[in-house]
Design an enzyme around this catalytic site. Structure first.
Site, PDB file in Angstrom:
ATOM      1  N   LYS A  55      57.409  39.221  45.627  1.00  0.00           N
ATOM      2  CA  LYS A  55      57.099  40.282  45.077  1.00  0.00           C
ATOM      3  C   LYS A  55      58.392  41.146  44.434  1.00  0.00           C
ATOM      4  O   LYS A  55      58.342  41.264  43.206  1.00  0.00           O
ATOM      5  CB  LYS A  55      56.239  41.487  46.073  1.00  0.00           C
ATOM      6  CG  LYS A  55      55.211  41.004  46.671  1.00  0.00           C
ATOM      7  CD  LYS A  55      53.916  40.501  45.918  1.00  0.00           C
ATOM      8  CE  LYS A  55      52.742  39.802  46.740  1.00  0.00           C
ATOM      9  NZ  LYS A  55      52.369  40.051  48.074  1.00  0.00           N
ATOM     10  N   ASP A 108      55.426  45.295  57.278  1.00  0.00           N
ATOM     11  CA  ASP A 108      55.323  44.333  56.388  1.00  0.00           C
ATOM     12  C   ASP A 108      55.902  44.896  55.132  1.00  0.00           C
ATOM     13  O   ASP A 108      54.892  45.669  54.550  1.00  0.00           O
ATOM     14  CB  ASP A 108      53.904  43.940  56.208  1.00  0.00           C
ATOM     15  CG  ASP A 108      53.673  42.924  55.126  1.00  0.00           C
ATOM     16  OD1 ASP A 108      54.390  42.673  54.616  1.00  0.00           O
ATOM     17  OD2 ASP A 108      52.362  42.762  54.852  1.00  0.00           O
ATOM     18  N   TRP A 150      45.829  44.357  53.590  1.00  0.00           N
ATOM     19  CA  TRP A 150      47.291  43.732  53.972  1.00  0.00           C
ATOM     20  C   TRP A 150      47.187  43.911  55.608  1.00  0.00           C
ATOM     21  O   TRP A 150      47.327  43.125  56.508  1.00  0.00           O
ATOM     22  CB  TRP A 150      48.539  43.670  53.312  1.00  0.00           C
ATOM     23  CG  TRP A 150      48.180  43.040  52.035  1.00  0.00           C
ATOM     24  CD1 TRP A 150      48.511  43.436  50.883  1.00  0.00           C
ATOM     25  CD2 TRP A 150      47.822  41.354  51.854  1.00  0.00           C
ATOM     26  NE1 TRP A 150      48.465  42.607  49.898  1.00  0.00           N
ATOM     27  CE2 TRP A 150      47.918  41.310  50.321  1.00  0.00           C
ATOM     28  CE3 TRP A 150      47.569  40.562  52.794  1.00  0.00           C
ATOM     29  CZ2 TRP A 150      47.838  39.853  50.042  1.00  0.00           C
ATOM     30  CZ3 TRP A 150      47.629  39.320  52.205  1.00  0.00           C
ATOM     31  CH2 TRP A 150      47.612  39.055  50.665  1.00  0.00           C
TER      32      TRP A 150
END
Ligand SMILES: *Cc1c(COP(=O)(O)O)cnc(C)c1O
Length: 362
Positions: free
Chosen positions: A197, A173, A103
């Site tokens: 999530k 993030d 990511w």
């Protein structure tokens, strides 16, 4: 009555059953109004009151200081990878990025057309098995911000400290770790997270931004993605993801009922310890992440004989333990154990893993 299985999906991920039951009860008739919350204008006073209430509960849960704005927007965390430089570079031409996995690497790649991403540190050559230490971070001169990913969802790797960047705004993030433990929001310039999530359904992205960072957007930034414009319009410059916002509010209610983020952190730590202990004690399963950097949200492990992978997943599924397959880019297994996963789910998983090992390996 239908059975809800234990769902270890990395995302879109499990939601608390109590939240889904409340959403179900309110689906056709939202609080006696004779319609669904999905069927009402985002500018209706009832919707706006609900939206503000959800925001204030998030502020309460995370202790968000009053000089931060909270945006409820669309586009996912991936859109933010590009929206961050568009909104934050201003007259500057570069920012610093820490590379600790898939990511954070995607965030670096997305910087491409907007400016230069300087690598503050990378653990790619070590297979992303640990995070760089504070002393290893190379901060460039005049960076617009520094970006990192506190929890790498795919690798199962987590920072055990918050990088210190001095006056340079720190951007995180937090897609897979937000609300899993208390954080000191004031240490960050921007915190952002896709909802699917640990917050609510996909389609909602939350951006928490310090006010002094607003107003630097390049003039090519589309209005709905301009942080300052969205902040000035309470995230209602255009239609926000109204149902996602509502459902996130129900999750915030649920988290407050559980006792808040300190209580969640204790439960999350207990869940992770139970699972890592089972992995460490076994001959069949292993995890190669440096112990201090093991994720409490996404527990990755491999089987000593990969030929057993399919049987493992099939039998797990037959036992009501769903979605344990690791990300396609890394293979192996991954159990995502976000807030909505109860300790009982991890006990059930550990019992299954031990039983499987006895039958197929020991
Ligand atoms: C899932 C995830 C993303 C991507 O989210 P999208 O909503 O699919 O864009 C980005 N960063 C992290 C850390 C993630 O876990």
């Amino acid at each position: 009555m239908s059975v809800r299985h234990f769902n270890f999906c990395a995302g879109p991920a499990a939601l608390p059953t109590a939240v889904l039951e409340r959403a179900q009860a309110e689906m056709l008739d939202w609080q006696g109004r004779g319609l669904s919350v999905m069927e009402i204008s985002h500018r209706h006073p009832d919707y706006m009151a609900m939206a503000q209430d959800a925001e204030s509960k998030l502020r309460q849960l995370m202790g968000i200081p009053s000089n931060y704005k909270v945006l409820f927007v669309q586009g996912g965390a991936t859109a933010q990878f590009a929206l961050l430089p568009m909104n934050l570079l201003g007259p500057k031409t570069h920012a610093d990025y820490i590379d600790t996995g898939i990511w954070s690497a995607k965030a670096i790649a997305a910087m491409g057309p907007y400016g230069t991403a300087f690598e503050a540190a990378s653990t790619a050559s070590n297979g992303y098995r640990y995070v760089p230490s504070q002393a290893d971070l190379k901060l460039s001169k005049d960076a617009a911000y520094m970006h990192y990913c506190p929890n790498e969802t795919i690798g199962g790797l987590s920072f055990d400290y918050v990088p210190n960047t001095g006056n340079v705004p720190l951007i995180a993030d937090m897609s897979s770790t937000i609300l899993s433990e208390p954080v000191d929001v004031s240490a960050f310039g921007v915190i952002y997270a896709g909802a699917q999530k640990n917050i609510g359904p996909a389609g909602l992205t939350i951006v928490i931004i310090r006010e002094d960072l607003l107003g630097r957007a390049s003039n090519t930034t589309p209005n709905p993605f301009n942080y300052a414009l969205q902040a000035a319009n309470d995230s209602m410059l255009n239609t926000p993801p109204t149902y996602g916002w509502y459902l996130a509010g129900l999750v915030f209610d649920w988290l407050l009922e559980q006792g808040g983020l300190e209580v969640m952190a204790e439960i999350n730590t207990a869940k992770a310890e139970l699972l890592y202990q089972a992995i460490d004690e076994s001959q069949l399963y292993s995890n190669n992440i440096c112990v201090a950097n093991r994720s409490k949200m996404n527990v990755t492990f491999v089987l000593a004989d990969e030929g057993l992978n399919d049987q493992f997943m099939q039998q797990a599924q037959d036992n009501g333990l769903l979605n344990l397959k690791g990300h396609r880019s890394v293979g192996g297994m991954r159990a995502s154990i976000y807030n909505a996963i109860p300790l009982a789910a991890v006990h059930a998983l550990v019992a299954f893993m031990k039983d499987f090992e006895t039958r197929h390996w020991a």
